[in-house]
Design a protein around this motif. Structure first.
Motif, PDB file in Angstrom:
ATOM      1  N   PHE A 151      -3.008  -0.443  -2.971  1.00  0.00           N
ATOM      2  CA  PHE A 151      -3.980   0.649  -2.860  1.00  0.00           C
ATOM      3  C   PHE A 151      -3.339   1.829  -2.120  1.00  0.00           C
ATOM      4  CE2 PHE A 151      -4.336  -0.857   1.447  1.00  0.00           C
ATOM      5  CZ  PHE A 151      -4.977   0.137   2.175  1.00  0.00           C
ATOM      6  N   VAL A 152      -3.689   3.060  -2.336  1.00  0.00           N
ATOM      7  CA  VAL A 152      -4.685   3.500  -3.277  1.00  0.00           C
ATOM      8  C   VAL A 152      -3.960   3.736  -4.602  1.00  0.00           C
ATOM      9  CG1 VAL A 152      -6.384   5.278  -3.782  1.00  0.00           C
ATOM     10  CG2 VAL A 152      -5.938   4.634  -1.400  1.00  0.00           C
ATOM     11  N   ALA A 153      -4.254   2.910  -5.616  1.00  0.00           N
ATOM     12  CA  ALA A 153      -3.660   3.066  -6.941  1.00  0.00           C
ATOM     13  C   ALA A 153      -4.794   3.297  -7.933  1.00  0.00           C
ATOM     14  CB  ALA A 153      -2.854   1.823  -7.316  1.00  0.00           C
TER      15      ALA A 153
ATOM     16  N   TYR B 285      -4.585  -9.483 -13.104  1.00  0.00           N
ATOM     17  CA  TYR B 285      -4.252  -8.808 -11.849  1.00  0.00           C
ATOM     18  C   TYR B 285      -5.206  -7.652 -11.575  1.00  0.00           C
ATOM     19  CZ  TYR B 285      -1.570  -6.594  -8.144  1.00  0.00           C
ATOM     20  OH  TYR B 285      -1.183  -6.063  -6.950  1.00  0.00           O
ATOM     21  N   ARG B 286      -5.603  -7.529 -10.308  1.00  0.00           N
ATOM     22  CA  ARG B 286      -6.459  -6.418  -9.882  1.00  0.00           C
ATOM     23  C   ARG B 286      -5.733  -5.614  -8.810  1.00  0.00           C
ATOM     24  NH1 ARG B 286     -12.431  -9.149  -8.999  1.00  0.00           N
ATOM     25  NH2 ARG B 286     -12.508 -10.353 -10.945  1.00  0.00           N
ATOM     26  N   ILE B 287      -5.883  -4.298  -8.884  1.00  0.00           N
ATOM     27  CA  ILE B 287      -5.243  -3.435  -7.904  1.00  0.00           C
ATOM     28  C   ILE B 287      -5.843  -3.641  -6.519  1.00  0.00           C
ATOM     29  CG2 ILE B 287      -5.042  -1.014  -7.189  1.00  0.00           C
ATOM     30  CD1 ILE B 287      -4.554  -0.329 -10.140  1.00  0.00           C
ATOM     31  N   ASP B 288      -7.159  -3.859  -6.450  1.00  0.00           N
ATOM     32  CA  ASP B 288      -7.798  -3.994  -5.139  1.00  0.00           C
ATOM     33  C   ASP B 288      -9.122  -4.726  -5.290  1.00  0.00           C
ATOM     34  OD1 ASP B 288      -8.188  -3.750  -2.422  1.00  0.00           O
ATOM     35  OD2 ASP B 288      -8.378  -1.575  -2.403  1.00  0.00           O
ATOM     36  N   VAL B 289      -9.627  -5.190  -4.163  1.00  0.00           N
ATOM     37  CA  VAL B 289     -10.981  -5.718  -4.101  1.00  0.00           C
ATOM     38  C   VAL B 289     -11.953  -4.564  -4.340  1.00  0.00           C
ATOM     39  CG1 VAL B 289     -12.669  -6.812  -2.554  1.00  0.00           C
ATOM     40  CG2 VAL B 289     -10.258  -7.494  -2.463  1.00  0.00           C
ATOM     41  N   ASP B 290     -13.072  -4.847  -4.975  1.00  0.00           N
ATOM     42  CA  ASP B 290     -14.105  -3.833  -5.179  1.00  0.00           C
ATOM     43  C   ASP B 290     -14.909  -3.688  -3.889  1.00  0.00           C
ATOM     44  OD1 ASP B 290     -16.137  -2.164  -5.925  1.00  0.00           O
ATOM     45  OD2 ASP B 290     -16.780  -3.336  -7.666  1.00  0.00           O
ATOM     46  N   ALA B 291     -14.489  -2.732  -3.053  1.00  0.00           N
ATOM     47  CA  ALA B 291     -15.120  -2.568  -1.740  1.00  0.00           C
ATOM     48  C   ALA B 291     -16.585  -2.158  -1.843  1.00  0.00           C
ATOM     49  CB  ALA B 291     -14.349  -1.540  -0.914  1.00  0.00           C
ATOM     50  N   GLN B 292     -16.965  -1.527  -2.956  1.00  0.00           N
ATOM     51  CA  GLN B 292     -18.356  -1.122  -3.109  1.00  0.00           C
ATOM     52  C   GLN B 292     -19.297  -2.323  -3.047  1.00  0.00           C
ATOM     53  OE1 GLN B 292     -19.558   1.908  -3.044  1.00  0.00           O
ATOM     54  NE2 GLN B 292     -21.643   1.081  -3.175  1.00  0.00           N
TER      55      GLN B 292
ATOM     56  N   PRO C   6       0.805  -1.220   0.000  1.00  0.00           N
ATOM     57  CA  PRO C   6       0.000   0.000   0.000  1.00  0.00           C
ATOM     58  C   PRO C   6       0.839   1.272   0.000  1.00  0.00           C
ATOM     59  CG  PRO C   6      -0.934  -1.603   1.515  1.00  0.00           C
ATOM     60  CD  PRO C   6       0.393  -2.143   1.077  1.00  0.00           C
ATOM     61  N   SER C   7       0.251   2.317  -0.557  1.00  0.00           N
ATOM     62  CA  SER C   7       0.845   3.670  -0.565  1.00  0.00           C
ATOM     63  C   SER C   7       2.163   3.740  -1.330  1.00  0.00           C
ATOM     64  CB  SER C   7       1.016   4.186   0.871  1.00  0.00           C
ATOM     65  OG  SER C   7      -0.243   4.329   1.490  1.00  0.00           O
ATOM     66  N   THR C   8       2.282   2.942  -2.402  1.00  0.00           N
ATOM     67  CA  THR C   8       3.471   3.016  -3.262  1.00  0.00           C
ATOM     68  C   THR C   8       3.100   3.447  -4.683  1.00  0.00           C
ATOM     69  OG1 THR C   8       3.301   0.633  -3.730  1.00  0.00           O
ATOM     70  CG2 THR C   8       4.762   1.314  -1.931  1.00  0.00           C
ATOM     71  N   TYR C   9       1.971   4.125  -4.819  1.00  0.00           N
ATOM     72  CA  TYR C   9       1.507   4.647  -6.111  1.00  0.00           C
ATOM     73  C   TYR C   9       1.782   6.135  -6.182  1.00  0.00           C
ATOM     74  CZ  TYR C   9      -1.760   5.924  -9.858  1.00  0.00           C
ATOM     75  OH  TYR C   9      -2.332   6.414 -11.016  1.00  0.00           O
ATOM     76  N   PRO C  10       2.216   6.643  -7.340  1.00  0.00           N
ATOM     77  CA  PRO C  10       2.540   5.925  -8.566  1.00  0.00           C
ATOM     78  C   PRO C  10       3.883   5.220  -8.461  1.00  0.00           C
ATOM     79  CG  PRO C  10       2.972   8.263  -8.844  1.00  0.00           C
ATOM     80  CD  PRO C  10       2.333   8.116  -7.493  1.00  0.00           C
ATOM     81  N   ALA C  11       4.033   4.166  -9.240  1.00  0.00           N
ATOM     82  CA  ALA C  11       5.267   3.384  -9.197  1.00  0.00           C
ATOM     83  C   ALA C  11       6.455   4.230  -9.635  1.00  0.00           C
ATOM     84  CB  ALA C  11       5.137   2.162 -10.104  1.00  0.00           C
TER      85      ALA C  11
END
Length: 424
Positions: A125-127, A148-155, A109-114
């Motif tokens: 996330f948050v990417a 590959y997915r950046i994150d689970v769809d929390a919605q 986490p918190s390594t965006y942008p690469a």
């Protein structure tokens, strides 16, 4: 002779007591086996216990006063408008930016942008955009092929628990395909491999009650997710060489939510805060005469004359105002139970060049109280869909073999374990 390597497995939001419990119950037999020949510690998270702050401390070895990340949001200097700090705002170097070793970093986490790395990185996330989350960019097409997915769809968690769980397990499956590919098929002769499971945090927030209640309709699904994590722990263990180091950790713990506590509502009722109600203005609703207000989760800012446009608190008034706030928060209770466990002055817990950008006070809640910074709540106490909340004192750290670590172990100590390996 094979070089010494280090593998780091992160399990976001997994508390020490959960890992112990699932180990004891044989839900995680591979982790249980590793415990027999390793060192397993309870570890303190960052303050506040937010993933963005904690992971920034983990990868830099520094506190927020040095690395400059105090939350998922912060104020644009001299305004009430919010910004969303990212990897470009990190003021300290991550461990993979400090030497010439080869690194694979997946989903931290918190390594965006690469940013440039000797090896490969895909941001966690948050990417916002996969194309900007990958370095080198030639691997974007590979990730897309792997699903590959950046994150689970929390919605989906807000709409339907079955849909959320389906998405959680699908995201996990494709993450596994991805890390296994980069472990030994991508042609990168790595020295340090770091991979973070973040679905554990999403699961904890939405379905912590499913873990605690064996009769919950999704109890088995909760356990199944950690069974799948344990399978990967076993897989990674099987791929390690005898002299390879293995580190596992979480960034914070998790526990059941009794109630949300809306700090700005409390400050308003106590006479410290006065707010307009325009939903488009967010913190620009802060009125003249306001003495203090809160930013998520419980970061208290004095309305200083030299910091905010309508601020009026002078330097010689700060100590008295802090004393008044501490007294007020010490009296905050629900059904006779104190809400606040401890109140920190920024100078107590932060040091470094960026302390002045920190919140003035930071609140640590007692068990079950989920502190919130919304400016629009009408009640001090309320509830929402989440059943799990972060804890500060219940992260975990596992190191294969013996580890000599300080008694006050916290997330800032992890980096030295990672970089302490010789690459020759």
């Amino acid at each position: 002779m094979d070089k010494k390597r280090t593998a780091v497995i992160g399990i976001d939001g997994a508390p020490y007591r959960l890992m112990n419990d699932l180990s004891d119950k044989d839900v995680m037999p591979n982790f249980k086996e590793l415990q027999k020949n390793g060192s397993f510690f309870k570890m303190q998270s960052s303050i506040p216990e937010l993933s963005s702050v904690s992971w920034s401390s983990i990868i830099t070895g520094n506190n927020p006063g040095i690395h400059g990340i105090f939350g998922f949001t912060d104020f644009i200097e001299g305004t009430y408008s919010l910004c969303f700090p990212n990897f470009l705002n990190l003021k300290s170097k991550a461990f993979w930016q400090r030497d010439s070793r080869k690194y694979i970093i997946i989903n931290v986490p918190s390594t965006y942008p690469a940013q440039e790395i000797n090896g490969f990185l895909v941001s966690g996330f948050v990417a916002l955009d996969l194309d900007k989350a990958v370095y080198p960019s030639r691997f974007v097409s590979t990730l897309k092929k792997l699903g590959y997915r950046i994150d689970v769809d929390a919605q989906k968690g807000h709409e339907s628990k079955p849909l959320f769980l389906k998405d959680l397990f699908e995201t996990h499956k494709n993450r596994i395909k991805t890390y296994r590919y980069f472990w030994d098929k991508a042609g990168i002769d790595w020295d340090v491999f770091m991979f973070v499971f973040t679905g554990s945090d999403r699961l904890g927030h939405f379905l912590w009650d499913a873990y605690e209640d064996p009769n919950h309709e999704y109890h088995s699904e909760f356990l199944r997710y950690f069974e799948l994590i344990d399978e990967e722990i076993g897989y990674i263990k099987s791929k390690l060489r005898e002299d390879d180091a293995l580190i596992m950790l979480s960034d914070h713990g998790m526990e059941s939510v009794k109630t949300n506590v809306n700090i700005n509502r409390y400050l308003t009722e106590e006479g410290f805060c006065s707010l307009d109600k325009d939903p488009k203005k967010n913190y620009n609703n802060v009125r003249e005469g306001t003495k203090a207000f809160a930013l998520d989760p419980a970061r208290i800012y004095l309305h200083k004359k030299d910091r905010f446009p309508r601020g009026h608190i002078k330097t010689n008034e700060e100590v008295k105002l802090k004393e008044e706030l501490i007294d007020s928060f010490s009296r905050l209770k629900m059904n006779g139970m104190p809400v606040i466990k401890k109140i920190f002055d920024k100078e107590e817990i932060y040091h470094g060049s960026y302390v002045e950008k920190a919140p003035d006070l930071i609140l640590l809640p007692n068990s079950g109280f989920n502190l919130k910074g919304s400016v629009f709540k009408k009640e001090i106490f309320d509830k929402d869909i989440f059943t799990g909340k972060h804890t500060q004192e219940d992260a975990f750290l596992y190191v294969r073999g013996e580890a000599d670590l300080p008694d006050n172990l916290n997330v800032e100590h992890v980096m030295n374990l990672i970089i302490g390996r010789d690459s020759n």
